[in-house]
Design a protein around this motif. Structure first.
Motif, PDB file in Angstrom:
ATOM      1  N   TYR A   1      -9.545  34.902 -39.842  1.00  0.00           N
ATOM      2  CA  TYR A   1      -9.266  35.135 -41.270  1.00  0.00           C
ATOM      3  C   TYR A   1      -7.806  34.951 -41.688  1.00  0.00           C
ATOM      4  O   TYR A   1      -7.426  35.351 -42.771  1.00  0.00           O
ATOM      5  N   TRP A   2      -6.985  34.314 -40.848  1.00  0.00           N
ATOM      6  CA  TRP A   2      -5.589  34.136 -41.266  1.00  0.00           C
ATOM      7  C   TRP A   2      -5.443  33.341 -42.561  1.00  0.00           C
ATOM      8  O   TRP A   2      -4.548  33.620 -43.361  1.00  0.00           O
ATOM      9  N   PRO A   3      -6.363  32.355 -42.835  1.00  0.00           N
ATOM     10  CA  PRO A   3      -6.179  31.651 -44.124  1.00  0.00           C
ATOM     11  C   PRO A   3      -6.342  32.583 -45.320  1.00  0.00           C
ATOM     12  O   PRO A   3      -5.599  32.492 -46.296  1.00  0.00           O
ATOM     13  N   GLU A   4      -7.307  33.515 -45.243  1.00  0.00           N
ATOM     14  CA  GLU A   4      -7.529  34.445 -46.359  1.00  0.00           C
ATOM     15  C   GLU A   4      -6.338  35.393 -46.527  1.00  0.00           C
ATOM     16  O   GLU A   4      -5.967  35.745 -47.638  1.00  0.00           O
ATOM     17  N   LEU A   5      -5.769  35.770 -45.367  1.00  0.00           N
ATOM     18  CA  LEU A   5      -4.611  36.667 -45.407  1.00  0.00           C
ATOM     19  C   LEU A   5      -3.445  35.977 -46.118  1.00  0.00           C
ATOM     20  O   LEU A   5      -2.839  36.520 -47.056  1.00  0.00           O
ATOM     21  N   LEU A   6      -3.176  34.728 -45.684  1.00  0.00           N
ATOM     22  CA  LEU A   6      -2.086  33.973 -46.301  1.00  0.00           C
ATOM     23  C   LEU A   6      -2.344  33.769 -47.788  1.00  0.00           C
ATOM     24  O   LEU A   6      -1.453  33.920 -48.621  1.00  0.00           O
ATOM     25  N   ARG A   7      -3.615  33.436 -48.111  1.00  0.00           N
ATOM     26  CA  ARG A   7      -3.957  33.173 -49.508  1.00  0.00           C
ATOM     27  C   ARG A   7      -3.717  34.426 -50.362  1.00  0.00           C
ATOM     28  O   ARG A   7      -3.226  34.335 -51.488  1.00  0.00           O
ATOM     29  N   SER A   8      -4.047  35.592 -49.785  1.00  0.00           N
ATOM     30  CA  SER A   8      -3.856  36.841 -50.539  1.00  0.00           C
ATOM     31  C   SER A   8      -2.399  37.003 -50.948  1.00  0.00           C
ATOM     32  O   SER A   8      -2.101  37.328 -52.093  1.00  0.00           O
TER      33      SER A   8
ATOM     34  N   SER B   1       1.354  43.987 -42.653  1.00  0.00           N
ATOM     35  CA  SER B   1       2.071  42.820 -43.206  1.00  0.00           C
ATOM     36  C   SER B   1       2.707  43.150 -44.540  1.00  0.00           C
ATOM     37  O   SER B   1       3.816  42.700 -44.831  1.00  0.00           O
ATOM     38  N   ILE B   2       2.012  43.954 -45.381  1.00  0.00           N
ATOM     39  CA  ILE B   2       2.635  44.350 -46.659  1.00  0.00           C
ATOM     40  C   ILE B   2       3.899  45.163 -46.388  1.00  0.00           C
ATOM     41  O   ILE B   2       4.943  44.947 -47.008  1.00  0.00           O
ATOM     42  N   LEU B   3       3.782  46.072 -45.408  1.00  0.00           N
ATOM     43  CA  LEU B   3       4.929  46.918 -45.065  1.00  0.00           C
ATOM     44  C   LEU B   3       6.121  46.062 -44.638  1.00  0.00           C
ATOM     45  O   LEU B   3       7.253  46.297 -45.069  1.00  0.00           O
TER      46      LEU B   3
END
Lengths: 379, 308
Positions: free
Chosen positions: B84-91, B290-292
């Motif tokens: 799911y790294w693409p979805e993470l990056l897209r977010s 990642s947000i942190l």
């Protein structure tokens, strides 16, 4: 050596410009702040606009700066009409009452701000020199909040001065300082003005400040200029009750002109004969107001024997101020007269004593008979 | 002499009563904070620990759907990250665009209300209420409404087709555009309110001073207004970016399940559709960390002490 210095000197000497206001009126909704004001301030003058709060002096200053637009009239600086120029295009800088230093910039950046906007290649060096002039070079990297009030005031002054504006506006810049610092800054400002030769317009409600610093003082009241001239002239010969009371203190008495002789008017004030030079009177017949400054009056236990310009009354208040003793004397039919005497070892009069008050005819001044006697008295 | 000097000497000149009073004050403070701390411990700290434990659970051999046992399977993280790294990056990409758009739209709004309308309190109040009004209706409902606004037969799509920006057979719904538009709209108030609060304190005399010092109105804006509103912009961008990055409502309602899927949506489906608790927990943790990290970098870079 002299040849090198020569070109720089005249440049700084003649950098001021004439300021002229013609028929300026400013209305805010219902309220008229300034009424049909005409004013010519010659280049290089230290000019003070003096008046109580709400008299329109700050509004006048803001119109010169371009922060308010006049409702009517025109403003020109150095012969050029600037009435429609926005503030950032006028050759004018202001030292604000609140100082208005930019809190997010260092002291040096604050001072360099105007020079940088004008794209001066030597902005930083000139700003540094400006800080040296006000003796704050060592605080160049501080933020304004880290400075004392007096230091902030000097930064504000340097920030305006480094631009060498044709006219420098000072909006009660010493208002927030304590007495001692105020006196010191008054002298410094006066020295700087003489050095740089700029036209200074100083707005203040402090009559002593206006008189110490300015070459010319304009006393403003209710949107109009009551009287204008050198401080000494305004003080010695006020032409309205407002000026007589607002600029220093005055004893005003209402009377009737009963005769003229040898350039003197004889005025009957509640049965006393008071002489008044005709050329010091606004009005030479009918009911008039006669005034005399407190320090011109001699207070004495014995009569001078003169037939004119002598009153007698009862001391109702005595206050010792160190160099002088101030008296309030109740004169029957006239009211309270204030005076003082230098403390030179004589026995002061006491409350309840009967005293004689006399002065030379040349010190009297005459005002129009319909003047309000308490106009301009500070509450 | 009745006066005595205590053994502690001059170091503590307070009387016993004073010391007692001070201690009492300290205790009162603790009592007042306690309920909040308790709520945080129960509903934040504990769930985070449970989530962390859950992200390491393993599926025993022959288990039923949704049956997991405690373990220490770090591989769960590798599995979900590689999938799911693409979805993470897209977010983060969508959240970034939405934050920038919200700033561009929101700053002028905040400026208008806080500075320009200072002399007109009535109009200022009305606009402020309008700004907060969306909060009175449901988040989902408002997002649903955007579906109608962007629909093929809707005004915007028709207008764009008319001026040929959008091809005749083009759509606005079910596109990345729709998702980002929804995010921008939904989080706009979070951008505007902190900036409004900050600009409300802006001393306009500074702008007069800047004008007096030869700065044009535009110059004054970039040299004075903007730098001085930095704390508001800083707070606004954080309050917009963080929830936008984790959002799944907008991508679910306005997206297309192909090139609009955001990480929140994946976590949602891992939890409730696929019933992959460890995978969903691991993804939640990855998102949180990642947000942190991003926010820490942002604060380090732009947030000085004065801004905090």
């Amino acid at each position: 050596m002299n040849a090198n210095l020569a070109p720089t000197l005249p440049e700084t000497r003649t950098s001021g410009a004439d300021l002229e206001l013609r028929g300026i009126t400013k209305r805010f909704a219902e309220f008229v702040a300034v009424k049909d004001l005409d004013l010519l301030v010659p280049s290089g003058t230290f000019f003070a606009l003096l008046g109580p709060s709400g008299c329109g002096k700050s509004t006048t200053l803001r119109m010169i700066a371009g922060l308010e637009a006049p409702s009517e009239g025109s403003i020109s600086i150095g012969g050029e009409d600037v009435t429609s120029l926005p503030s950032h295009k006028r050759p004018v800088n202001t030292v604000f009452q609140s100082y208005a230093l930019f809190p997010h910039m260092s002291v040096l950046e604050n001072v360099a701000f105007g020079l940088k906007r004008k794209k001066d290649p030597e902005a930083m060096a000139k700003a540094q020199a400006g800080l040296e002039m006000v003796e704050l070079a060592h605080l160049a990297n501080r933020k304004p909040a880290q400075l004392s009030g007096g230091q902030q005031q000097r930064v504000a002054l340097a920030r305006a001065l480094v631009n060498r504006p044709q006219v420098l506006l000072l909006d009660e810049p010493l208002g927030a300082l304590d007495m001692k610092l105020r006196r010191q800054m008054q002298l410094e400002l006066k020295t700087i003005q003489t050095e740089v030769g700029l036209t200074f317009i100083h707005v203040t409600h402090d009559q002593e400040e206006a008189m110490t610093m300015a070459d010319t003082v304009a006393v403003m009241n209710e949107g109009r200029i009551e009287q204008m001239g050198p401080p000494r002239e305004l003080y010695e010969l006020p032409r309205t009750a407002f000026v007589a009371n607002f600029l220093g203190k005055s004893n005003l008495m209402r009377g009737e002109v009963t005769g003229k002789r040898a350039g003197l008017l004889e005025v009957d004030v509640a049965g006393h004969s008071v002489l008044l030079p005709e050329d010091r009177a606004v009005q030479t017949s009918g009911q008039v107001v006669v005034g005399v400054r407190p320090e011109k009056i001699t207070i004495d236990r014995t009569s001078s024997g003169a037939a004119h310009n002598e009153l007698s009354g009862t001391v109702i208040d005595v206050s010792f101020t160190g160099t002088t003793t101030e008296y309030l004397v109740d004169v029957p039919g006239i009211g309270r007269i204030g005076t003082f005497s230098q403390n030179r070892g004589q026995q002061p009069a006491a409350v309840g004593d009967t005293v004689y008050l006399y002065w030379e005819a040349d010190y009297s001044f005459g005002l129009a008979g319909d003047e309000r006697m308490d106009a301009g008295v500070e509450q | 002499m009745t006066q005595t000097i205590s053994k502690s000497g001059l170091s503590d000149l307070r009387s016993k009563d004073e010391i007692r009073a001070e201690r009492r004050k300290g205790r009162t403070g603790i009592y007042l904070v306690a309920p909040g701390l308790l709520v945080l411990a129960l509903f934040f700290a504990l769930p985070v620990v449970v989530l962390l434990a859950m992200s390491l659970y393993v599926k025993p051999p022959g288990a039923e759907i949704g049956e997991f046992v405690p373990g220490f399977e770090i591989g769960n993280y590798m599995t979900v990250l590689s999938a799911y790294w693409p979805e993470l990056l897209r977010s983060f990409w969508f959240a970034l665009i939405a934050t920038v758009l919200a700033l561009l739209i929101g700053f002028p709004m905040a400026y208008l209300v806080a500075v320009r309308l200072r002399e007109k309190p009535l109009l200022q109040g009305i606009l402020l209420v309008l700004l907060i009004a969306p909060f009175f209706s449901s988040f989902i409902l408002r997002t649903q409404a955007w579906k109608q606004i962007l629909a093929d037969e809707g005004f915007i799509a028709q207008a764009l087709k008319f001026v040929a920006i959008l091809p005749a057979d083009g759509h606005l719904t079910a596109t990345p555009f729709a998702v980002v538009a929804g995010l921008t709209y939904n989080f706009l108030p979070f951008m505007v309110l902190p900036i409004y609060a900050n600009l409300g304190r802006l001393d306009t005399r500074l702008l007069e001073a800047a004008g007096d010092l030869y700065a044009s109105p535009m110059n004054s804006f970039f040299r004075i207004t903007l730098p001085m509103s930095a704390p508001g912009i800083f707070a606004g961008t954080l309050l917009t970016f963080i929830p936008a990055a984790g959002d799944y409502v907008n991508s679910a309602l306005l997206g297309n399940n192909r090139n609009t899927t955001m990480i929140g949506q994946v976590i949602d489906s891992r939890f409730f559709k696929v019933i992959d608790y460890p995978g969903a927990a691991a993804l939640s943790f990855v998102l949180m960390v990642s947000i942190l990290v991003l926010v820490t970098i942002y604060i380090r870079r732009f947030g000085t002490k004065e801004l905090m």
